[in-house]
Design a protein around this motif. Sequence first.
Motif, PDB file in Angstrom:
ATOM      1  N   ASN A  69       0.902  -1.013   0.082  1.00  0.00           N
ATOM      2  CA  ASN A  69      -0.024  -0.002   0.077  1.00  0.00           C
ATOM      3  C   ASN A  69       0.894   1.175  -0.020  1.00  0.00           C
ATOM      4  OD1 ASN A  69      -2.310  -1.712   0.311  1.00  0.00           O
ATOM      5  ND2 ASN A  69      -2.143  -1.533   2.564  1.00  0.00           N
ATOM      6  N   SER A  70       2.009   1.265  -0.210  1.00  0.00           N
ATOM      7  CA  SER A  70       2.811   2.443  -0.398  1.00  0.00           C
ATOM      8  C   SER A  70       2.622   3.271  -1.638  1.00  0.00           C
ATOM      9  CB  SER A  70       4.310   1.955  -0.156  1.00  0.00           C
ATOM     10  OG  SER A  70       4.987   1.136  -0.952  1.00  0.00           O
ATOM     11  N   LYS A  71       2.785   4.456  -1.750  1.00  0.00           N
ATOM     12  CA  LYS A  71       2.979   5.209  -2.778  1.00  0.00           C
ATOM     13  C   LYS A  71       4.273   6.210  -2.949  1.00  0.00           C
ATOM     14  CE  LYS A  71      -0.459   8.596  -4.818  1.00  0.00           C
ATOM     15  NZ  LYS A  71      -1.799   9.162  -4.674  1.00  0.00           N
ATOM     16  N   ILE A  72       4.475   6.476  -4.169  1.00  0.00           N
ATOM     17  CA  ILE A  72       5.395   7.400  -4.676  1.00  0.00           C
ATOM     18  C   ILE A  72       4.881   8.071  -5.786  1.00  0.00           C
ATOM     19  CG2 ILE A  72       7.791   7.546  -5.565  1.00  0.00           C
ATOM     20  CD1 ILE A  72       8.901   5.367  -3.805  1.00  0.00           C
ATOM     21  N   SER A  73       4.832   9.445  -5.643  1.00  0.00           N
ATOM     22  CA  SER A  73       4.282  10.358  -6.745  1.00  0.00           C
ATOM     23  C   SER A  73       5.489  11.328  -7.171  1.00  0.00           C
ATOM     24  CB  SER A  73       3.326  10.954  -6.297  1.00  0.00           C
ATOM     25  OG  SER A  73       2.938  11.879  -7.197  1.00  0.00           O
ATOM     26  N   TRP A  74       5.887  11.287  -8.508  1.00  0.00           N
ATOM     27  CA  TRP A  74       6.992  12.179  -8.825  1.00  0.00           C
ATOM     28  C   TRP A  74       6.198  13.242  -9.743  1.00  0.00           C
ATOM     29  CZ3 TRP A  74      11.813  11.607  -7.626  1.00  0.00           C
ATOM     30  CH2 TRP A  74      12.438  10.194  -7.246  1.00  0.00           C
ATOM     31  N   THR A  75       6.516  14.523  -9.473  1.00  0.00           N
ATOM     32  CA  THR A  75       6.127  15.618 -10.413  1.00  0.00           C
ATOM     33  C   THR A  75       7.182  16.362 -10.718  1.00  0.00           C
ATOM     34  OG1 THR A  75       3.799  15.680  -9.212  1.00  0.00           O
ATOM     35  CG2 THR A  75       4.407  17.429 -10.708  1.00  0.00           C
ATOM     36  N   GLN A  76       7.259  16.613 -12.022  1.00  0.00           N
ATOM     37  CA  GLN A  76       8.350  17.578 -12.403  1.00  0.00           C
ATOM     38  C   GLN A  76       8.186  18.636 -13.513  1.00  0.00           C
ATOM     39  OE1 GLN A  76      11.612  14.698 -14.256  1.00  0.00           O
ATOM     40  NE2 GLN A  76      10.491  14.928 -16.119  1.00  0.00           N
ATOM     41  N   VAL A  77       8.693  19.878 -13.408  1.00  0.00           N
ATOM     42  CA  VAL A  77       8.539  20.668 -14.291  1.00  0.00           C
ATOM     43  C   VAL A  77       9.947  20.991 -14.804  1.00  0.00           C
ATOM     44  CG1 VAL A  77       7.697  23.133 -14.893  1.00  0.00           C
ATOM     45  CG2 VAL A  77       6.460  21.612 -13.363  1.00  0.00           C
ATOM     46  N   GLU A  78      10.183  20.656 -15.920  1.00  0.00           N
ATOM     47  CA  GLU A  78      11.689  20.752 -16.525  1.00  0.00           C
ATOM     48  C   GLU A  78      11.730  21.931 -17.449  1.00  0.00           C
ATOM     49  OE1 GLU A  78      14.121  18.409 -15.531  1.00  0.00           O
ATOM     50  OE2 GLU A  78      12.933  17.943 -14.037  1.00  0.00           O
ATOM     51  N   THR A  79      12.193  23.044 -17.380  1.00  0.00           N
ATOM     52  CA  THR A  79      12.161  23.837 -18.184  1.00  0.00           C
ATOM     53  C   THR A  79      13.802  24.506 -18.556  1.00  0.00           C
ATOM     54  OG1 THR A  79      12.261  25.799 -16.561  1.00  0.00           O
ATOM     55  CG2 THR A  79       9.979  25.129 -17.415  1.00  0.00           C
ATOM     56  N   GLY A  80      14.620  24.210 -17.500  1.00  0.00           N
ATOM     57  CA  GLY A  80      16.104  24.563 -17.773  1.00  0.00           C
ATOM     58  C   GLY A  80      17.084  23.646 -18.215  1.00  0.00           C
ATOM     59  N   SER A  81      18.250  23.616 -18.310  1.00  0.00           N
ATOM     60  CA  SER A  81      19.467  22.874 -18.676  1.00  0.00           C
ATOM     61  C   SER A  81      19.296  22.639 -20.052  1.00  0.00           C
ATOM     62  CB  SER A  81      19.330  21.317 -18.114  1.00  0.00           C
ATOM     63  OG  SER A  81      19.130  21.380 -16.769  1.00  0.00           O
ATOM     64  N   ALA A  82      20.623  22.695 -20.583  1.00  0.00           N
ATOM     65  CA  ALA A  82      20.846  22.457 -22.040  1.00  0.00           C
ATOM     66  C   ALA A  82      20.717  21.240 -22.212  1.00  0.00           C
ATOM     67  CB  ALA A  82      22.351  22.856 -22.404  1.00  0.00           C
ATOM     68  N   ILE A  83      21.146  20.317 -21.445  1.00  0.00           N
ATOM     69  CA  ILE A  83      20.592  18.893 -21.778  1.00  0.00           C
ATOM     70  C   ILE A  83      19.880  18.275 -20.583  1.00  0.00           C
ATOM     71  CG2 ILE A  83      21.663  16.500 -22.074  1.00  0.00           C
ATOM     72  CD1 ILE A  83      23.634  17.686 -23.847  1.00  0.00           C
ATOM     73  N   THR A  84      18.748  17.635 -20.657  1.00  0.00           N
ATOM     74  CA  THR A  84      18.181  17.011 -19.580  1.00  0.00           C
ATOM     75  C   THR A  84      17.986  15.769 -19.955  1.00  0.00           C
ATOM     76  OG1 THR A  84      16.865  19.036 -19.072  1.00  0.00           O
ATOM     77  CG2 THR A  84      16.094  16.902 -18.273  1.00  0.00           C
ATOM     78  N   TRP A  85      18.763  14.716 -18.957  1.00  0.00           N
ATOM     79  CA  TRP A  85      18.449  13.317 -19.038  1.00  0.00           C
ATOM     80  C   TRP A  85      18.027  12.624 -17.778  1.00  0.00           C
ATOM     81  CZ3 TRP A  85      20.880   9.258 -16.535  1.00  0.00           C
ATOM     82  CH2 TRP A  85      20.968   8.044 -17.048  1.00  0.00           C
ATOM     83  N   LYS A  86      16.680  12.246 -17.698  1.00  0.00           N
ATOM     84  CA  LYS A  86      16.076  12.248 -16.303  1.00  0.00           C
ATOM     85  C   LYS A  86      14.969  11.234 -16.480  1.00  0.00           C
ATOM     86  CE  LYS A  86      14.180  14.998 -12.699  1.00  0.00           C
ATOM     87  NZ  LYS A  86      13.718  16.319 -12.570  1.00  0.00           N
ATOM     88  N   TYR A  87      15.026  10.253 -15.504  1.00  0.00           N
ATOM     89  CA  TYR A  87      13.829   9.502 -15.676  1.00  0.00           C
ATOM     90  C   TYR A  87      13.367   8.946 -14.302  1.00  0.00           C
ATOM     91  CZ  TYR A  87      16.067   9.358 -20.181  1.00  0.00           C
ATOM     92  OH  TYR A  87      16.833   9.698 -21.235  1.00  0.00           O
ATOM     93  N   PRO A  88      12.718   9.778 -13.711  1.00  0.00           N
ATOM     94  CA  PRO A  88      12.129   9.464 -12.358  1.00  0.00           C
ATOM     95  C   PRO A  88      11.499   8.273 -12.325  1.00  0.00           C
ATOM     96  CG  PRO A  88      11.869  11.790 -12.629  1.00  0.00           C
ATOM     97  CD  PRO A  88      12.219  11.061 -13.799  1.00  0.00           C
ATOM     98  N   SER A  89      11.642   7.147 -11.599  1.00  0.00           N
ATOM     99  CA  SER A  89      11.231   5.938 -11.810  1.00  0.00           C
ATOM    100  C   SER A  89      10.351   5.198 -10.420  1.00  0.00           C
ATOM    101  CB  SER A  89      12.274   4.919 -12.219  1.00  0.00           C
ATOM    102  OG  SER A  89      12.901   5.333 -13.514  1.00  0.00           O
ATOM    103  N   CYS A  90       9.517   4.230 -10.545  1.00  0.00           N
ATOM    104  CA  CYS A  90       9.168   3.821  -9.432  1.00  0.00           C
ATOM    105  C   CYS A  90       9.443   2.160  -9.430  1.00  0.00           C
ATOM    106  CB  CYS A  90       7.787   3.947  -9.093  1.00  0.00           C
ATOM    107  SG  CYS A  90       7.303   5.592  -8.903  1.00  0.00           S
ATOM    108  N   ILE A  91       9.791   1.680  -8.524  1.00  0.00           N
ATOM    109  CA  ILE A  91       9.696   0.045  -8.473  1.00  0.00           C
ATOM    110  C   ILE A  91       8.678  -0.275  -7.573  1.00  0.00           C
ATOM    111  CG2 ILE A  91      11.070  -2.012  -7.710  1.00  0.00           C
ATOM    112  CD1 ILE A  91      13.561  -0.211  -8.156  1.00  0.00           C
ATOM    113  N   LEU A  92       7.668  -0.915  -7.887  1.00  0.00           N
ATOM    114  CA  LEU A  92       6.538  -1.213  -7.396  1.00  0.00           C
ATOM    115  C   LEU A  92       6.450  -2.565  -6.822  1.00  0.00           C
ATOM    116  CD1 LEU A  92       3.799   0.663  -9.826  1.00  0.00           C
ATOM    117  CD2 LEU A  92       4.797   1.574  -7.688  1.00  0.00           C
TER     118      LEU A  92
END
Lengths: 408, 246, 483
Positions: free
Chosen positions: C299-322
């Motif tokens: 019954n646990s919960k993880i929630s990612w919210t992102q607003v990405e507007t900056g950086s020359a390069i963004t390499w990013k994958y917020p993930s969940c192992i359920l």
Amino acid sequence: MSIQDNYLKNKKNIFFSENKDIQSHREKLINIFENNRFDKKNNESLKNINLKKFIDFKYRYLISEETSVINNNQENIYSIVSVNGQCSSFKDDKIEITKILDEDYNDFSKNNTIENNDHFVNLNSLFLNSGFKIVIKKNNNIKIKISNIITDDDLTIFQKNNYICEEGSSLNLIEEYENKNNSISNILNVIKLEKNSQLNHFLIQDNSPNHNLIITSHSSCKKDSTYTQKVYNFSEGYVRNFHYSELIEANSEADLQGIFFLKDNNTTNNKTFVKHLAEDCKSNQVYKGILNDRSKATYFSNTHVDQVAQKTEGYQLSKGILLSDNASYFSKPELKIYADDVKCSHGSTIGPIDENAIFYLRSRGMSKIAATKILISSFINEELSSIDNEQMSEIIQKKLVRYLSKVK
Amino acid sequence: MFLEIKDLSVKIENKNILKGLNLNINKGEVHAIMGPNGSGKSTLANVLAGKEDYEIINGRINFKENDLFDLNIEERAQEGMFLAFQYPVEIPGVNITPFLHSAINSKRKRMNEEEIDNLSFAKLLKSKASDLGINIDMLKRSVNTGFSGGEKKRYEILQMSILNPDLAILDETDSGLDIDALKIVTDGVNKLKTKDNSFLIITHYQKLLDYIKPDYVHVMVNGSIVKSGGSEIAAEIEKDGFQKFQ
Amino acid sequence: MNSETLDTLDTYSKNKYKYGFVTDIDDEKPKKGLNEDTIKFISLKKNEPEWMLNWRLKAYSKWKKMKEPKWANLSFPEIDYQDIYYYSAPIGFEKKPKDLSEVDPKLIETYNKLGIPLEEQKVLAGVAVDVVFDSVSVATTYKGELEKLGIIFCSIGEAIQKHPDLIKKYLGSVIPPGDHSFSALNSAVFTDGSFVYIPEGVKCPMELSTYFRINAENTGQFERTLIIADKGSYVSYLEGCTAPKRDDNQLHAANVELIALEDAEIKYSTVQNWYPGDENGKGGIYNFVTKRGLCAGKNSKISWTQVETGSAITWKYPSCILKGDNSIGEFYSVAITNNFQQADTGTKMTHIGKNTKSKIISKGISLGKSQNTYRGEVSFLRKADKARNYTQCDSLLVGNQCGAHTVPYIDSKNNTAVIEHEASTSKINEDQLYYCRQRGLSHEEAVSLIVNGFCKQVLQELPMEFAVEAQKLVSISLEGSVG
């Protein structure tokens, strides 16, 4: 036997091997295989494939004693039996069929841009031993049915066909692949649609468990032309359907569809790829699969929209039903878009048969199995009802019934 | 002259739609344009609002002493021109209240009027909404999103009453409305009518004109106005259709 | 495209970055470059125990054998790892200051300029902030109040000293140092970051927040964040970031690990506004971030919210192992790229437990000459009975020189699991623009309004204080003029 050994041993039997350019090209390909092998980890299109079968095969080809038949039994309807990938020549005022050996190979291979990225296409170039070219002449409207027959066990067919639909022509092409022998067919279809031409291409695949079919097509569409491809895969053996389309001139259309029915340990790999290179073009990529027992499937779809391809409409759909808890389905519906005035979308759903629907049907007195079968049929109803050829519709229905009879 | 359209010819994608159209509207007048499908009625509405797909090949339009073609879409709106759309577009995620609030303030800014603050605006919106029988819950939704056809039209009239235009163009506002909705919408329009503003009502059927009494009725056929007169023309059309004008 | 759209685009591309100033402060750095000595220097500066140093060295030896992952749709020159400073601290930060009177006034001013006041009386009510400047944490607010509830909120350096058992147990447990080259690099050289532990049954009463700032030149920032939510607890965590304008590219390779035990919930929100480079593509942050959460308990919960507007390069994958049965993973993302920015971002939802659910909402907006890719993977493993995923990714193109790409990977090995995926790509709707402008809004206002509406599903997931900021940021990324 390794690919290189196979090649060296059979070199003289392979088409165009006297041509120096082709020889050096083939040597390059061998080098690619030696250095690069089949890198399963970094090449997702090789997922689930039993590679050993395709790398360590033993090359064997027979020119059959049986001659192929071309029959113009009714007006505008041609029946062709291709034997071990070969077909005799034929010519009338509507159509021209030639053996691939009679072609100028350099000309023949020029437009093959998919090579190098696809090992199976490279294998086809390397061992080419059969194939034909069919030209539909200007402004003709005809139907062709091709039965692909393989005469012996343990054959390795490397076949390349060239289809050209000249300006204003229209072709209805039905191809049947129903082979019972233990053999490998690696077929590459290169399809060109000239201005304002149309090709409806049906592929009915129903091979026995020991037969492996690798079929790749590369179609390109000029102005106002439409290529429609429908694949019906009922095979109990391995099938790879990789189909690439390029919309090179305005207002052309590519429609790549497929349905597959898997059971036991069977595997299928599917890929459709449409490149939009001109304005006002449309594409559809729709695959649906039903997976039972321990079967596995992959489907890659890709819509690539070039910067100049404004007003593109591109649609993708991938759907899968898993009937067993040991089946698996991998799908990757990709969009690569470099133009802004586009409407592109894709949808994908994978899951079991809708339980609520099953419940509903059972509450009306239907058994669970009957309900399941009805729902499978309805899942692909659109694909089945769009077949306007009665004879073909009947054939497909029969195959569906056969598949459903094994569903428990 | 409040609105003067002179010799207007317009084409889209090489097809001539308006062909030498003339129309004058004075302050406080209600004009109706009737015409069969494809006569160019909606094109006229969109040309007045400034939609960019059209090519003006001839003619001029004066609006409140401006050459209309010198103004872009938003400048015309800020000058007091309002188009109630035939098919209002859905804008998901854009809440109605702040949307209308920015709209009214851009108009006030141009008119050198003081901007209206959040609170007063919310009050204004609520009262206008209840006048039109619009549920307050609807104001929490996104612009036109998930609205029924009738709700969309009612919501167009709400915007019209908030923005209080000098010239309101109603493009087939009656289409797709049942009789109850039509009543609410036309009541709203009638309430807005003063001696200082004008209406241009575009319609296919005469029904709407039973509720909004026009001072003038024009018949538009094939890109130009072929007959003008009083409301008796509407009755004529009701009886005989457009056939005899073609 | 009509001329007005072009004008608007032109204004947009002259994006002004308001956080681009440099704080003139003396800093202390080791020699440039990465070797065992650099790592020993960092560990010594941080006064770390030997086990920590060994952990770092082990990660370093892994990194040496690894290559950067290459599958993303990004192009950039090879990173010279020997041309980077791996540690930079304002002088006098060997020990974290006890209170603000010990902090260099220039730093306090920096944060005031950024809108992050450090004095507690001025702090946004209800938000506790940990502030990281280059490689060190400079201040943590509201600490006392949190301690009363047993909540630990401190820099990771401090946690290594004071809570070694938790660190030993959880650090690297979700992102193993050998996962890929950036996680190995971070494990070897991470300098600071935040640590959060919420004890059993505690609902954290305020938003916890970390603010990251890169100041020093040629310096990489490698922060490490670890959040543990014990049984039945709840925490909402916010992360913001900025950097000065510089002509060189700077490397940022953070690792964030979240662990939610039974019945616990973690909400992690990011507003990423690193310097994106100028309108010719010069400079900007290379943002290679690994974020991964483990729903360990039922019954646990993880929630990612992102607003990405900056950086020359963004390499990013917020993930969940359920992993825990009935656990829930969510990913809400807005990524806006302009000028020459490149973003390859998305998520990975791995369904292991029964009845696990995940939801992905991704909105990509491409402008200028930028490339924006959504890349996501949803997989149902054999035992994930009745698992469900819903994915929606939409892309918007503004201008005809940018690219929008969608690359989802969908893998189902369970026949009771259901996955639904929808995606669309289109340009900004001309009818919507016409409608807004007919109501009197300018072209630029209309674009900003429509784009904000397009992002709403994601923005509404942000905590209140952040949502308003994020909306403004979305508009700013589009228009480039700051009020």
